[in-house]
Design a protein around this motif. Structure first.
Motif, PDB file in Angstrom:
ATOM      1  N   LEU A  64     -13.744  22.923 -39.814  1.00 34.14           N
ATOM      2  CA  LEU A  64     -15.226  22.990 -40.076  1.00 34.14           C
ATOM      3  C   LEU A  64     -15.885  22.011 -39.072  1.00 34.14           C
ATOM      4  CD1 LEU A  64     -17.088  24.621 -41.855  1.00 34.14           C
ATOM      5  CD2 LEU A  64     -16.940  22.530 -43.358  1.00 34.14           C
ATOM      6  N   PHE A  65     -16.812  22.566 -38.194  1.00 35.01           N
ATOM      7  CA  PHE A  65     -17.576  21.879 -37.145  1.00 35.01           C
ATOM      8  C   PHE A  65     -19.132  22.053 -38.010  1.00 35.01           C
ATOM      9  CE2 PHE A  65     -14.217  23.647 -35.029  1.00 35.01           C
ATOM     10  CZ  PHE A  65     -13.754  22.698 -34.085  1.00 35.01           C
ATOM     11  N   THR A  66     -19.503  20.737 -38.261  1.00 33.76           N
ATOM     12  CA  THR A  66     -20.896  20.669 -39.280  1.00 33.76           C
ATOM     13  C   THR A  66     -22.068  20.230 -38.635  1.00 33.76           C
ATOM     14  OG1 THR A  66     -20.096  18.431 -39.990  1.00 33.76           O
ATOM     15  CG2 THR A  66     -19.178  20.430 -41.194  1.00 33.76           C
ATOM     16  N   GLY A  67     -21.961  19.879 -37.281  1.00 34.49           N
ATOM     17  CA  GLY A  67     -23.156  19.520 -36.667  1.00 34.49           C
ATOM     18  C   GLY A  67     -23.703  18.252 -37.369  1.00 34.49           C
ATOM     19  N   LEU A 114     -14.333  26.289 -49.621  1.00 34.05           N
ATOM     20  CA  LEU A 114     -13.058  25.813 -48.835  1.00 34.05           C
ATOM     21  C   LEU A 114     -12.155  24.746 -49.514  1.00 34.05           C
ATOM     22  CD1 LEU A 114     -15.196  25.583 -45.475  1.00 34.05           C
ATOM     23  CD2 LEU A 114     -13.471  27.393 -45.893  1.00 34.05           C
ATOM     24  N   PRO A 115     -11.112  24.685 -49.194  1.00 35.45           N
ATOM     25  CA  PRO A 115     -10.054  23.712 -49.722  1.00 35.45           C
ATOM     26  C   PRO A 115     -10.122  22.399 -49.346  1.00 35.45           C
ATOM     27  CG  PRO A 115      -8.920  25.132 -48.054  1.00 35.45           C
ATOM     28  CD  PRO A 115     -10.536  25.748 -48.226  1.00 35.45           C
ATOM     29  N   ASP A 116      -9.643  21.449 -50.151  1.00 41.82           N
ATOM     30  CA  ASP A 116      -9.850  19.927 -49.815  1.00 41.82           C
ATOM     31  C   ASP A 116      -9.088  19.736 -48.557  1.00 41.82           C
ATOM     32  OD1 ASP A 116     -11.053  19.385 -52.313  1.00 41.82           O
ATOM     33  OD2 ASP A 116      -9.086  18.631 -53.247  1.00 41.82           O
ATOM     34  N   GLU A 117      -8.254  20.390 -48.105  1.00 44.31           N
ATOM     35  CA  GLU A 117      -7.550  20.114 -46.664  1.00 44.31           C
ATOM     36  C   GLU A 117      -8.294  20.330 -45.522  1.00 44.31           C
ATOM     37  OE1 GLU A 117      -5.404  23.969 -48.090  1.00 44.31           O
ATOM     38  OE2 GLU A 117      -6.239  22.275 -49.083  1.00 44.31           O
ATOM     39  N   THR A 118      -9.587  21.010 -45.564  1.00 39.91           N
ATOM     40  CA  THR A 118     -10.379  21.479 -44.558  1.00 39.91           C
ATOM     41  C   THR A 118     -10.899  20.134 -43.944  1.00 39.91           C
ATOM     42  OG1 THR A 118     -11.432  23.319 -45.866  1.00 39.91           O
ATOM     43  CG2 THR A 118     -12.496  22.614 -44.157  1.00 39.91           C
ATOM     44  N   TRP A 119     -10.651  20.405 -42.591  1.00 42.82           N
ATOM     45  CA  TRP A 119     -10.793  19.296 -41.816  1.00 42.82           C
ATOM     46  C   TRP A 119     -12.341  19.352 -41.110  1.00 42.82           C
ATOM     47  CZ3 TRP A 119      -7.022  15.624 -40.615  1.00 42.82           C
ATOM     48  CH2 TRP A 119      -7.404  14.413 -39.594  1.00 42.82           C
ATOM     49  N   GLY A 125     -32.343  25.820 -39.198  1.00 44.09           N
ATOM     50  CA  GLY A 125     -31.457  26.826 -38.823  1.00 44.09           C
ATOM     51  C   GLY A 125     -30.075  26.227 -38.285  1.00 44.09           C
ATOM     52  N   SER A 126     -29.850  24.956 -39.149  1.00 39.48           N
ATOM     53  CA  SER A 126     -28.484  24.381 -38.706  1.00 39.48           C
ATOM     54  C   SER A 126     -27.445  25.536 -39.046  1.00 39.48           C
ATOM     55  CB  SER A 126     -28.324  23.098 -39.525  1.00 39.48           C
ATOM     56  OG  SER A 126     -29.010  22.153 -39.009  1.00 39.48           O
ATOM     57  N   VAL A 127     -26.528  25.148 -38.391  1.00 34.47           N
ATOM     58  CA  VAL A 127     -25.101  26.258 -38.886  1.00 34.47           C
ATOM     59  C   VAL A 127     -23.743  25.172 -38.657  1.00 34.47           C
ATOM     60  CG1 VAL A 127     -26.000  28.140 -37.648  1.00 34.47           C
ATOM     61  CG2 VAL A 127     -24.583  26.551 -36.167  1.00 34.47           C
ATOM     62  N   ALA A 128     -22.780  25.521 -39.476  1.00 34.22           N
ATOM     63  CA  ALA A 128     -21.369  24.919 -39.553  1.00 34.22           C
ATOM     64  C   ALA A 128     -20.691  26.288 -38.982  1.00 34.22           C
ATOM     65  CB  ALA A 128     -20.898  24.601 -40.732  1.00 34.22           C
ATOM     66  N   LEU A 129     -19.503  25.843 -38.409  1.00 32.58           N
ATOM     67  CA  LEU A 129     -18.534  27.029 -37.614  1.00 32.58           C
ATOM     68  C   LEU A 129     -17.191  26.628 -38.191  1.00 32.58           C
ATOM     69  CD1 LEU A 129     -20.040  26.271 -34.378  1.00 32.58           C
ATOM     70  CD2 LEU A 129     -20.440  28.513 -35.354  1.00 32.58           C
ATOM     71  N   CYS A 130     -16.681  27.701 -39.026  1.00 36.31           N
ATOM     72  CA  CYS A 130     -15.155  27.501 -39.560  1.00 36.31           C
ATOM     73  C   CYS A 130     -14.192  28.070 -38.771  1.00 36.31           C
ATOM     74  CB  CYS A 130     -15.453  27.719 -40.869  1.00 36.31           C
ATOM     75  SG  CYS A 130     -13.722  27.155 -41.703  1.00 36.31           S
ATOM     76  N   TYR A 131     -12.986  27.599 -38.270  1.00 35.93           N
ATOM     77  CA  TYR A 131     -11.931  28.351 -37.847  1.00 35.93           C
ATOM     78  C   TYR A 131     -10.922  27.978 -38.754  1.00 35.93           C
ATOM     79  CZ  TYR A 131      -7.716  29.285 -35.151  1.00 35.93           C
ATOM     80  OH  TYR A 131      -6.593  29.731 -34.395  1.00 35.93           O
ATOM     81  N   ASP A 132     -10.377  29.187 -39.432  1.00 36.81           N
ATOM     82  CA  ASP A 132      -9.533  29.411 -40.279  1.00 36.81           C
ATOM     83  C   ASP A 132      -8.036  29.391 -39.583  1.00 36.81           C
ATOM     84  OD1 ASP A 132      -8.050  29.454 -42.635  1.00 36.81           O
ATOM     85  OD2 ASP A 132      -8.933  31.181 -43.504  1.00 36.81           O
ATOM     86  N   GLU A 133      -7.265  28.358 -39.364  1.00 35.27           N
ATOM     87  CA  GLU A 133      -6.248  28.377 -38.472  1.00 35.27           C
ATOM     88  C   GLU A 133      -4.995  28.906 -39.254  1.00 35.27           C
ATOM     89  OE1 GLU A 133      -3.185  24.783 -36.679  1.00 35.27           O
ATOM     90  OE2 GLU A 133      -4.563  24.453 -38.212  1.00 35.27           O
TER      91      GLU A 133
END
Length: 218
Positions: free
Chosen positions: A151-154, A187-192, A136-144
């Motif tokens: 992207l917070f990837t744990g 997601l695009p390449d610039e995703t942090w 049940g891992s999750v990533a969390l994405c904030y689209d600024e």
């Protein structure tokens, strides 16, 4: 000082001002876990990603302001050692994916599913379920707005590879499939990328290495 994402246990946090959010990254011991405090710049609401350890340090980041919730990226104990104390001292809600929640020794008040949205004041984090490091891992994405995705990837994606699958070929295949199709394909390449340990990266920096990761099997 410009944000570079480099933090160390006992050192100063790194602060990044985004459109809509202030992001504070800090490393806590003993396993050099990253914790991320997000504060809505419009409403002041705060959300913490991974109360990994050292509750006092995490509480100090709040600056005396309330904490709305703590999101735990996955069930491994090094990511929630401070969760009970942080919740006790702040009254924050707890969020984790429904498949990992039973493995976290603090009750989950907000079970998460793939595609859910978690609010940080007027800002939104989108939940992506990634299977392999844990069920049940999750990533969390904030689209600024006007900027890049954040992207917070744990422990599912790091600079140089996906998370540890402990020698399981099946789990590795599931994880790299999810990471490739749910993150890199969308997601695009610039995703942090903000991982659960260590330095930040971007999807663009890692994308060319996906075939190499598949070939080596970890």
């Amino acid at each position: 000082m410009a944000y570079d994402g480099n933090v160390k246990v006992g050192g100063a946090p790194a602060v990044r001002e985004l459109a809509g959010l202030t992001l504070t990254k800090i490393s806590v011991g003993p396993m050099d876990n990253n914790a991320y405090l997000l504060r809505c710049r419009e409403t002041g609401e705060q959300v913490l990603i991974d109360a990994a350890n050292d509750a006092g340090t995490l509480i100090d980041l709040l600056g005396g302001a309330p904490l709305a919730r703590v999101i735990t990226t996955h069930r491994h104990g090094d990511h929630w050692q401070a969760l009970a104390e942080v919740v006790h001292r702040t009254g924050a809600a707890t969020a984790a994916h429904v498949d990992d929640a039973p493995g976290i020794r603090v009750p989950t008040t907000e079970p998460l599913h793939d595609g859910d949205e978690v609010r940080v004041g007027s800002c939104v984090l989108t939940v992506t379920h990634l299977v392999g490091h844990t069920p049940g891992s999750v990533a969390l994405c904030y689209d600024e707005p006007g900027g890049r995705p954040h992207l917070f990837t744990g422990d599912s994606l790091f600079p140089g590879g996906v998370g540890n699958t402990h020698g399981s070929k099946k789990d590795f295949t599931r994880l790299i499939d999810d990471v490739e199709h749910k993150l890199f394909d969308r997601l695009p390449d610039e995703t942090w990328v903000y991982p659960g340990h260590g330095a930040d990266t971007t999807l663009g920096a890692e994308r060319p290495h996906l075939p190499q990761w598949r070939a080596r099997g970890w």
